[in-house]
Write a protein that holds these residues in place. Sequence first.
Motif, PDB file in Angstrom:
ATOM      1  N   TRP A  19      -0.630  -4.056   4.690  1.00 33.70           N
ATOM      2  CA  TRP A  19      -1.393  -3.368   5.729  1.00 33.70           C
ATOM      3  C   TRP A  19      -2.906  -3.510   5.557  1.00 33.70           C
ATOM      4  CZ3 TRP A  19       1.471  -1.969   9.707  1.00 33.70           C
ATOM      5  CH2 TRP A  19       2.820  -1.660   9.510  1.00 33.70           C
ATOM      6  N   THR A  20      -3.350  -3.863   4.352  1.00 33.69           N
ATOM      7  CA  THR A  20      -4.776  -4.010   4.081  1.00 33.69           C
ATOM      8  C   THR A  20      -5.006  -5.304   3.303  1.00 33.69           C
ATOM      9  OG1 THR A  20      -4.920  -3.012   1.870  1.00 33.69           O
ATOM     10  CG2 THR A  20      -4.816  -1.488   3.741  1.00 33.69           C
ATOM     11  N   ASP A  21      -6.274  -5.596   3.019  1.00 29.19           N
ATOM     12  CA  ASP A  21      -6.618  -6.752   2.195  1.00 29.19           C
ATOM     13  C   ASP A  21      -6.779  -6.375   0.726  1.00 29.19           C
ATOM     14  OD1 ASP A  21      -6.697  -8.421   4.427  1.00 29.19           O
ATOM     15  OD2 ASP A  21      -8.796  -7.923   4.839  1.00 29.19           O
ATOM     16  N   HIS A  22      -6.483  -5.139   0.380  1.00 21.45           N
ATOM     17  CA  HIS A  22      -6.710  -4.660  -0.979  1.00 21.45           C
ATOM     18  C   HIS A  22      -5.477  -4.884  -1.859  1.00 21.45           C
ATOM     19  CE1 HIS A  22      -9.660  -1.734   1.164  1.00 21.45           C
ATOM     20  NE2 HIS A  22     -10.181  -2.930   0.999  1.00 21.45           N
ATOM     21  N   VAL A  23      -5.722  -4.984  -3.133  1.00 22.36           N
ATOM     22  CA  VAL A  23      -4.647  -5.167  -4.106  1.00 22.36           C
ATOM     23  C   VAL A  23      -4.316  -3.815  -4.728  1.00 22.36           C
ATOM     24  CG1 VAL A  23      -3.951  -6.284  -6.256  1.00 22.36           C
ATOM     25  CG2 VAL A  23      -5.358  -7.529  -4.600  1.00 22.36           C
ATOM     26  N   TYR A  24      -3.071  -3.436  -4.681  1.00 23.60           N
ATOM     27  CA  TYR A  24      -2.602  -2.161  -5.213  1.00 23.60           C
ATOM     28  C   TYR A  24      -1.694  -2.415  -6.419  1.00 23.60           C
ATOM     29  CZ  TYR A  24      -3.999   0.808  -1.254  1.00 23.60           C
ATOM     30  OH  TYR A  24      -4.710   1.520  -0.311  1.00 23.60           O
ATOM     31  N   SER A  25      -1.750  -1.517  -7.375  1.00 24.68           N
ATOM     32  CA  SER A  25      -0.727  -1.486  -8.418  1.00 24.68           C
ATOM     33  C   SER A  25       0.382  -0.544  -7.949  1.00 24.68           C
ATOM     34  CB  SER A  25      -1.316  -0.980  -9.740  1.00 24.68           C
ATOM     35  OG  SER A  25      -1.659   0.400  -9.628  1.00 24.68           O
ATOM     36  N   LEU A  69       4.835   2.169  16.868  1.00 21.71           N
ATOM     37  CA  LEU A  69       4.784   3.568  16.443  1.00 21.71           C
ATOM     38  C   LEU A  69       4.678   3.677  14.921  1.00 21.71           C
ATOM     39  CD1 LEU A  69       5.094   6.576  17.151  1.00 21.71           C
ATOM     40  CD2 LEU A  69       7.550   6.215  17.320  1.00 21.71           C
ATOM     41  N   MET A  70       5.496   2.915  14.217  1.00 21.74           N
ATOM     42  CA  MET A  70       5.469   2.955  12.754  1.00 21.74           C
ATOM     43  C   MET A  70       4.151   2.399  12.220  1.00 21.74           C
ATOM     44  SD  MET A  70       8.375   4.397  12.140  1.00 21.74           S
ATOM     45  CE  MET A  70       8.643   4.217  10.388  1.00 21.74           C
ATOM     46  N   ALA A  71       3.659   1.314  12.820  1.00 25.53           N
ATOM     47  CA  ALA A  71       2.393   0.728  12.374  1.00 25.53           C
ATOM     48  C   ALA A  71       1.235   1.679  12.636  1.00 25.53           C
ATOM     49  CB  ALA A  71       2.159  -0.606  13.077  1.00 25.53           C
ATOM     50  N   TYR A  72       1.261   2.356  13.768  1.00 28.19           N
ATOM     51  CA  TYR A  72       0.220   3.341  14.085  1.00 28.19           C
ATOM     52  C   TYR A  72       0.114   4.367  12.955  1.00 28.19           C
ATOM     53  CZ  TYR A  72      -1.919   7.464  16.260  1.00 28.19           C
ATOM     54  OH  TYR A  72      -2.712   8.558  16.528  1.00 28.19           O
ATOM     55  N   TYR A  73       1.241   4.926  12.548  1.00 28.16           N
ATOM     56  CA  TYR A  73       1.198   5.944  11.504  1.00 28.16           C
ATOM     57  C   TYR A  73       0.892   5.341  10.130  1.00 28.16           C
ATOM     58  CZ  TYR A  73       2.292   9.795  14.548  1.00 28.16           C
ATOM     59  OH  TYR A  73       2.207  10.759  15.533  1.00 28.16           O
ATOM     60  N   ALA A  74       1.265   4.096   9.900  1.00 31.45           N
ATOM     61  CA  ALA A  74       0.868   3.440   8.645  1.00 31.45           C
ATOM     62  C   ALA A  74      -0.651   3.411   8.535  1.00 31.45           C
ATOM     63  CB  ALA A  74       1.438   2.026   8.581  1.00 31.45           C
ATOM     64  N   TYR A  75      -1.326   3.049   9.626  1.00 29.58           N
ATOM     65  CA  TYR A  75      -2.785   2.986   9.597  1.00 29.58           C
ATOM     66  C   TYR A  75      -3.410   4.385   9.517  1.00 29.58           C
ATOM     67  CZ  TYR A  75      -2.594  -1.995  10.655  1.00 29.58           C
ATOM     68  OH  TYR A  75      -2.369  -3.351  10.599  1.00 29.58           O
ATOM     69  N   ILE A  76      -2.809   5.366  10.180  1.00 32.06           N
ATOM     70  CA  ILE A  76      -3.312   6.740  10.070  1.00 32.06           C
ATOM     71  C   ILE A  76      -3.173   7.233   8.630  1.00 32.06           C
ATOM     72  CG2 ILE A  76      -2.884   9.136  10.723  1.00 32.06           C
ATOM     73  CD1 ILE A  76      -4.306   7.635  12.930  1.00 32.06           C
ATOM     74  N   GLU A 126       0.801  -1.224   0.000  1.00 30.53           N
ATOM     75  CA  GLU A 126       0.000   0.000   0.000  1.00 30.53           C
ATOM     76  C   GLU A 126       0.835   1.276   0.000  1.00 30.53           C
ATOM     77  OE1 GLU A 126      -2.149  -3.345   1.995  1.00 30.53           O
ATOM     78  OE2 GLU A 126      -0.169  -2.458   2.157  1.00 30.53           O
ATOM     79  N   LEU A 127       1.973   1.246   0.667  1.00 25.84           N
ATOM     80  CA  LEU A 127       2.722   2.487   0.916  1.00 25.84           C
ATOM     81  C   LEU A 127       3.966   2.602   0.050  1.00 25.84           C
ATOM     82  CD1 LEU A 127       2.605   2.578   4.826  1.00 25.84           C
ATOM     83  CD2 LEU A 127       1.041   3.704   3.225  1.00 25.84           C
ATOM     84  N   ARG A 128       4.215   3.805  -0.410  1.00 27.33           N
ATOM     85  CA  ARG A 128       5.527   4.181  -0.937  1.00 27.33           C
ATOM     86  C   ARG A 128       6.050   5.229   0.029  1.00 27.33           C
ATOM     87  NH1 ARG A 128       4.331   5.672  -5.822  1.00 27.33           N
ATOM     88  NH2 ARG A 128       5.001   3.837  -6.991  1.00 27.33           N
ATOM     89  N   CYS A 129       6.692   4.747   1.089  1.00 24.30           N
ATOM     90  CA  CYS A 129       7.049   5.591   2.225  1.00 24.30           C
ATOM     91  C   CYS A 129       8.555   5.843   2.241  1.00 24.30           C
ATOM     92  CB  CYS A 129       6.607   4.911   3.524  1.00 24.30           C
ATOM     93  SG  CYS A 129       6.864   5.915   5.002  1.00 24.30           S
ATOM     94  N   ASN A 130       8.921   7.099   2.070  1.00 25.63           N
ATOM     95  CA  ASN A 130      10.330   7.479   2.159  1.00 25.63           C
ATOM     96  C   ASN A 130      10.693   7.696   3.621  1.00 25.63           C
ATOM     97  OD1 ASN A 130      10.748   7.692  -0.747  1.00 25.63           O
ATOM     98  ND2 ASN A 130       9.382   9.464  -0.624  1.00 25.63           N
ATOM     99  N   ILE A 131      11.751   7.062   4.068  1.00 26.17           N
ATOM    100  CA  ILE A 131      12.195   7.153   5.466  1.00 26.17           C
ATOM    101  C   ILE A 131      13.536   7.874   5.515  1.00 26.17           C
ATOM    102  CG2 ILE A 131      12.801   5.895   7.556  1.00 26.17           C
ATOM    103  CD1 ILE A 131       9.977   5.323   6.918  1.00 26.17           C
ATOM    104  N   SER A 132      13.634   8.887   6.362  1.00 26.12           N
ATOM    105  CA  SER A 132      14.907   9.582   6.570  1.00 26.12           C
ATOM    106  C   SER A 132      15.164   9.675   8.069  1.00 26.12           C
ATOM    107  CB  SER A 132      14.872  10.997   5.977  1.00 26.12           C
ATOM    108  OG  SER A 132      14.669  10.951   4.589  1.00 26.12           O
ATOM    109  N   ILE A 133      16.393   9.426   8.452  1.00 26.08           N
ATOM    110  CA  ILE A 133      16.783   9.531   9.861  1.00 26.08           C
ATOM    111  C   ILE A 133      17.988  10.463   9.976  1.00 26.08           C
ATOM    112  CG2 ILE A 133      17.686   8.292  11.875  1.00 26.08           C
ATOM    113  CD1 ILE A 133      16.126   5.850  10.964  1.00 26.08           C
TER     114      ILE A 133
END
Length: 307
Positions: A58-64, A139-146, A22-29
């Motif tokens: 994170w979901t039951d949906h299929v994403y391209s 914490l990361m999962a919480y924000y994934a769902y938000i 579901e996510l294309r999440c860029n992570i920077s630290i």
Amino acid sequence: MKKIGIIFIAFFAFGLLGRAQELRCNISISSTKIQGANRNIFRTMQADLYEFMNNRKWTDHVYSMEERIECNIFIQLDEQISSDEFKGSMTVQLRRPVFNSSYETTLLNIRDKDFQARYVEFQPLEFNETSNQNNLTSLMAYYAYILIGMDYDSFSPEGGTEYFQKAQQLVNNSQNAREPGWKAFESERNRYWLVENLLNRSYAPFRQCIYRYHRMGLDQMSDRVEEGRMEMAESLKLIQRVFRMRPSLYILQIFFDAKADEMVNVFSGSYPDEKNRILAILNEVDPSNGSKYEKIKTDNTFNLQTP
């Protein structure tokens, strides 16, 4: 038969490549404030969190690949509490494309000041939806769902409820956690209150606004500018209703942090009467950005990028 088997495997692999999480999440630290630490650990942490957010289902949906939700998470590490525990802040940003345009609208721009977590290099990141065994992954999962919930809310009325409920379950699991950010009494603007506000039926007009502003408003503006802008203006009356119930709500701050500049851009192209109506609402519900909204009066340009 061997040749057929190879062809089948190739098609199966192609099918998997055509699907995406579901996510294309860029992570920077950033760890520049921590002196004397092994820098490799922060690179490894960044890579592990990238994999956790982007490769988990994170979901039951299929994403391209094209449908993945664009988001950014920036973690600022300010302090190393022990050899494997860190403290700092976390900025979470969410964008979504506007229909038939090159423009991307910001849905969320949150700064969570209560980042505190343990990370052991090369140790697998464990996550359990029924308990907070690892504060970093919770914490990361919480924000994934938000993030997913907000994205879904912008496409269908209250479409993100299931994912906000999952985020709320993580809050409930974390009530005994020693790390901050999960409990109601710690602050009025933390993870507890964010998801509480989103699911509280008293504030349902807020989520109605998210749908109307984006799906009925912005998404219509590529070929029906005036109609789309009118829907956006009407959606702000829903925000006004929530504000009059409770002016200090966390979700209201989040909305204006994400939308103030965009609203100046969009409503600068309005007719004078519409500008006056919009300004009356915005100056009531978001007085801290009053000087910014004054540009709506003087600027007559509108540059939402469209093909």
